[in-house]
Enzyme design. Structure first.
Site, PDB file in Angstrom:
ATOM      1  N   HIS A   1      -0.378 -19.903   2.124  1.00  0.00           N
ATOM      2  CA  HIS A   1      -1.329 -19.172   2.960  1.00  0.00           C
ATOM      3  C   HIS A   1      -2.623 -19.938   3.202  1.00  0.00           C
ATOM      4  O   HIS A   1      -3.714 -19.354   3.213  1.00  0.00           O
ATOM      5  CB  HIS A   1      -1.626 -17.804   2.343  1.00  0.00           C
ATOM      6  CG  HIS A   1      -0.414 -16.925   2.238  1.00  0.00           C
ATOM      7  ND1 HIS A   1       0.318 -16.544   3.341  1.00  0.00           N
ATOM      8  CD2 HIS A   1       0.195 -16.376   1.147  1.00  0.00           C
ATOM      9  CE1 HIS A   1       1.334 -15.784   2.938  1.00  0.00           C
ATOM     10  NE2 HIS A   1       1.284 -15.680   1.618  1.00  0.00           N
TER      11      HIS A   1
ATOM     12  N   HIS B   1      -2.285 -11.258  -1.366  1.00  0.00           N
ATOM     13  CA  HIS B   1      -1.649 -12.133  -0.381  1.00  0.00           C
ATOM     14  C   HIS B   1      -0.960 -13.343  -0.994  1.00  0.00           C
ATOM     15  O   HIS B   1       0.222 -13.582  -0.754  1.00  0.00           O
ATOM     16  CB  HIS B   1      -2.672 -12.565   0.665  1.00  0.00           C
ATOM     17  CG  HIS B   1      -2.079 -13.008   1.966  1.00  0.00           C
ATOM     18  ND1 HIS B   1      -0.989 -12.399   2.550  1.00  0.00           N
ATOM     19  CD2 HIS B   1      -2.426 -14.019   2.817  1.00  0.00           C
ATOM     20  CE1 HIS B   1      -0.701 -12.997   3.693  1.00  0.00           C
ATOM     21  NE2 HIS B   1      -1.564 -13.981   3.878  1.00  0.00           N
ATOM     22  N   VAL B   2      -1.689 -14.142  -1.758  1.00  0.00           N
ATOM     23  CA  VAL B   2      -1.092 -15.287  -2.451  1.00  0.00           C
ATOM     24  C   VAL B   2      -0.459 -14.763  -3.737  1.00  0.00           C
ATOM     25  O   VAL B   2      -1.126 -14.144  -4.561  1.00  0.00           O
ATOM     26  CB  VAL B   2      -2.144 -16.371  -2.776  1.00  0.00           C
ATOM     27  CG1 VAL B   2      -1.520 -17.493  -3.589  1.00  0.00           C
ATOM     28  CG2 VAL B   2      -2.740 -16.910  -1.487  1.00  0.00           C
ATOM     29  N   HIS B   3       0.821 -15.064  -3.920  1.00  0.00           N
ATOM     30  CA  HIS B   3       1.569 -14.461  -5.026  1.00  0.00           C
ATOM     31  C   HIS B   3       1.389 -15.263  -6.312  1.00  0.00           C
ATOM     32  O   HIS B   3       2.315 -15.870  -6.849  1.00  0.00           O
ATOM     33  CB  HIS B   3       3.044 -14.353  -4.658  1.00  0.00           C
ATOM     34  CG  HIS B   3       3.271 -13.491  -3.458  1.00  0.00           C
ATOM     35  ND1 HIS B   3       4.424 -13.528  -2.708  1.00  0.00           N
ATOM     36  CD2 HIS B   3       2.460 -12.561  -2.851  1.00  0.00           C
ATOM     37  CE1 HIS B   3       4.338 -12.667  -1.711  1.00  0.00           C
ATOM     38  NE2 HIS B   3       3.154 -12.077  -1.778  1.00  0.00           N
TER      39      HIS B   3
ATOM     40  N   TYR C   1       6.211  -3.176   0.512  1.00  0.00           N
ATOM     41  CA  TYR C   1       7.094  -4.181   1.106  1.00  0.00           C
ATOM     42  C   TYR C   1       8.265  -3.521   1.832  1.00  0.00           C
ATOM     43  O   TYR C   1       9.390  -4.019   1.823  1.00  0.00           O
ATOM     44  CB  TYR C   1       7.595  -5.179   0.053  1.00  0.00           C
ATOM     45  CG  TYR C   1       6.567  -6.222  -0.302  1.00  0.00           C
ATOM     46  CD1 TYR C   1       6.633  -7.504   0.215  1.00  0.00           C
ATOM     47  CD2 TYR C   1       5.497  -5.903  -1.125  1.00  0.00           C
ATOM     48  CE1 TYR C   1       5.665  -8.453  -0.096  1.00  0.00           C
ATOM     49  CE2 TYR C   1       4.521  -6.834  -1.438  1.00  0.00           C
ATOM     50  CZ  TYR C   1       4.614  -8.106  -0.916  1.00  0.00           C
ATOM     51  OH  TYR C   1       3.659  -9.037  -1.213  1.00  0.00           O
TER      52      TYR C   1
ATOM     53  N   ASN D   1      -0.787  -7.528   5.114  1.00  0.00           N
ATOM     54  CA  ASN D   1       0.060  -7.870   6.257  1.00  0.00           C
ATOM     55  C   ASN D   1       1.389  -7.118   6.263  1.00  0.00           C
ATOM     56  O   ASN D   1       1.964  -6.845   7.319  1.00  0.00           O
ATOM     57  CB  ASN D   1       0.314  -9.378   6.298  1.00  0.00           C
ATOM     58  CG  ASN D   1       0.897  -9.917   5.008  1.00  0.00           C
ATOM     59  OD1 ASN D   1       0.297  -9.780   3.932  1.00  0.00           O
ATOM     60  ND2 ASN D   1       2.060 -10.551   5.076  1.00  0.00           N
TER      61      ASN D   1
ATOM     62  N   ASP E   1      -0.609  -4.795   0.504  1.00  0.00           N
ATOM     63  CA  ASP E   1       0.822  -5.029   0.304  1.00  0.00           C
ATOM     64  C   ASP E   1       1.360  -4.116  -0.790  1.00  0.00           C
ATOM     65  O   ASP E   1       1.526  -4.512  -1.945  1.00  0.00           O
ATOM     66  CB  ASP E   1       1.107  -6.494   0.003  1.00  0.00           C
ATOM     67  CG  ASP E   1       1.092  -7.366   1.257  1.00  0.00           C
ATOM     68  OD1 ASP E   1       0.814  -6.828   2.350  1.00  0.00           O
ATOM     69  OD2 ASP E   1       1.341  -8.571   1.150  1.00  0.00           O
TER      70      ASP E   1
ATOM     71  N   HIS F   1      -7.429  -8.228   1.490  1.00  0.00           N
ATOM     72  CA  HIS F   1      -6.086  -8.744   1.211  1.00  0.00           C
ATOM     73  C   HIS F   1      -6.009 -10.272   1.232  1.00  0.00           C
ATOM     74  O   HIS F   1      -5.566 -10.889   0.267  1.00  0.00           O
ATOM     75  CB  HIS F   1      -5.069  -8.176   2.197  1.00  0.00           C
ATOM     76  CG  HIS F   1      -3.662  -8.551   1.848  1.00  0.00           C
ATOM     77  ND1 HIS F   1      -3.054  -8.155   0.671  1.00  0.00           N
ATOM     78  CD2 HIS F   1      -2.735  -9.316   2.493  1.00  0.00           C
ATOM     79  CE1 HIS F   1      -1.820  -8.635   0.607  1.00  0.00           C
ATOM     80  NE2 HIS F   1      -1.610  -9.352   1.705  1.00  0.00           N
TER      81      HIS F   1
END
Length: 430
Positions: free
Chosen positions: A304, A333-335, A180, A210, A177, A294
């Site tokens: 997620h 992935h997890v912010h 964006y 993703n 990522d 990721h």
């Protein structure tokens, strides 16, 4: 590109983003303002822009840049200023189309052999282009890695990059990522300009997430088009057939990059490659073994949960990593930030890798602020804040990990621990 064309792309993007967004529903606190970095008025159509570098083998570097118009894919470099008088190397030029968008000229040149821990000066294309410089990583310990995930391009991103620039890192690792852009291709150009000040000075080694897929049924059926064109990594040098997964070695550390959104099941090409790659690791030469991907395999955030890229990839590949005594696994992935103890099959295991989620670089979607309660015993530290990590491998047996929270635009060291290489643990030797 005309404003009307961008509007059409945005409408399509929003439509299909809803179709392919596999994230769980959760509330995110507001993010800071998004950025768009325009082309500098000081550059002309053949000036190098969006310059970034990446490692190729132990003594070479790939120089990547973009120009609006055709220009030679040539880099001149040397260990003193005025790189126009240095060594010359030639490479390749390509471009790509994405719906109504046509990219500029994407140039890639591999230079070397290079000396370790040395500053080189270089110019891309014509001699009138700006002069840049970079420092090669050291050939032996200690070595320092900056680690950030889900970077994006917001005011939070800018703050994170400013903190990293002060860390004196040798190599940057990014587990997916990047921009964006999400189908809107000019945002890839903006991202390239945003990170150029850092990415042109130190190698950035990345893998896809993703937000790099950008696949639209019927309209654009090929995934990772922009990512592969703009951020080529040294996959061929590690016997991989895909830019989505590869490995490289630097100063006693073997780093394996995996593709969460490329086939990973038992019997897949990525699985076979990973099995072979891990089997080739010489822990005498590279006592440290680190993996980046990721979608996290361990995650106590409510965001997620239940995604195949996490659950099924873990089921297929966790045994390979455990059997090879991987020291650490970094994911995005997890912010938010979360560090687990050494773990295998959901249980604490002194011979398993430490799993760290660091998808908090500064993306526009905001933070994932809700966690599962109670906190699992294997989860040691978790916090929903933007930030970055530094992995300093001190010697063959010990490394220091430090996560820095972005607090009022200051980098505050909030989670620190020492890690011992599993290659140095007699209890974990096969």
């Amino acid at each position: 590109m005309a404003v009307e064309g961008l509007a059409v792309l945005l409408a399509i993007a929003l439509t299909f983003a809803g179709v392919f967004d596999c994230s769980s529903a959760y509330e995110r606190p507001p993010a800071r303002r998004s950025l768009f970095v325009p082309l500098s008025d000081d550059l002309d159509s053949t000036s190098s822009q969006q310059v970034h570098i990446s490692m190729v083998g132990e003594d070479k570097m790939r120089i990547s840049w973009i120009t609006d118009d055709p220009t030679p894919a040539t880099v001149r470099y040397g260990t003193s200023g005025a790189a126009a008088n240095g060594i010359s190397a030639n490479g390749s030029t390509s471009s790509y189309k994405y719906l109504l968008y046509k990219s500029g000229q994407l140039h890639n040149v591999v230079i070397g052999p290079l000396k370790p821990n040395t500053v080189y000066y270089y110019r891309c294309g014509l001699d009138s282009s700006p002069e840049f410089s970079f420092k090669t990583p050291p050939a032996q310990f200690p070595i320092k890695f900056a680690v950030i995930g889900d970077l994006g391009q917001t005011e939070w991103t800018r703050s994170t990059l400013q903190h990293i620039s002060k860390s004196n890192y040798d190599v940057l690792l990014l587990p997916g990522d990047l921009s964006y852009a999400d189908y809107l291709q000019p945002l890839w150009d903006s991202f390239g300009r945003l990170v150029e000040p850092l990415a042109s000075q130190r190698p950035w080694m990345v893998t896809q997430g993703n937000h790099e897929v950008e696949k639209i049924p019927l309209l654009h059926s090929t995934p990772f088009t922009s990512y592969n064109a703009r951020w080529p990594m040294p996959f061929e040098e590690s016997s991989s057939n895909s830019n989505s997964y590869y490995s490289f070695e630097v100063a006693g550390v073997h780093i394996t990059m995996l593709g969460s959104y490329t086939d990973f099941g038992v019997g897949s090409e990525q699985y076979g490659w990973l099995q072979s790659d891990l089997g080739k690791v010489n822990r005498t030469k590279t006592p440290w073994l680190v993996v980046l991907l990721h979608a996290p395999w361990y995650n106590s955030n409510t965001a997620h949960q239940g995604e195949t890229e996490s659950i099924d990839m873990k089921a297929a590949m966790e045994g390979l990593l455990y059997g090879s005594r991987v020291d650490a696994v970094f994911a995005g992935h997890v912010h938010a930030y979360e560090r687990f103890t050494r773990v295998y099959k959901e249980q604490a295991d002194d011979c398993g890798p430490v799993h760290i989620t660091i998808g908090d670089g500064g993306n526009r979607e905001g933070l994932a602020s809700k966690y599962i309660s109670p906190q699992p015993k294997i989860s040691v530290f978790r916090e929903a804040s933007f930030g970055h990590g530094i992995l300093e491998v001190v010697n063959a047996t010990h490394a220091k990990w430090m996560w820095h929270r972005n607090q009022n635009d200051e980098a505050v060291a909030s989670d620190t621990f020492w890690l011992q290489s599993l290659a140095a643990n007699p209890a974990c030797k096969e």
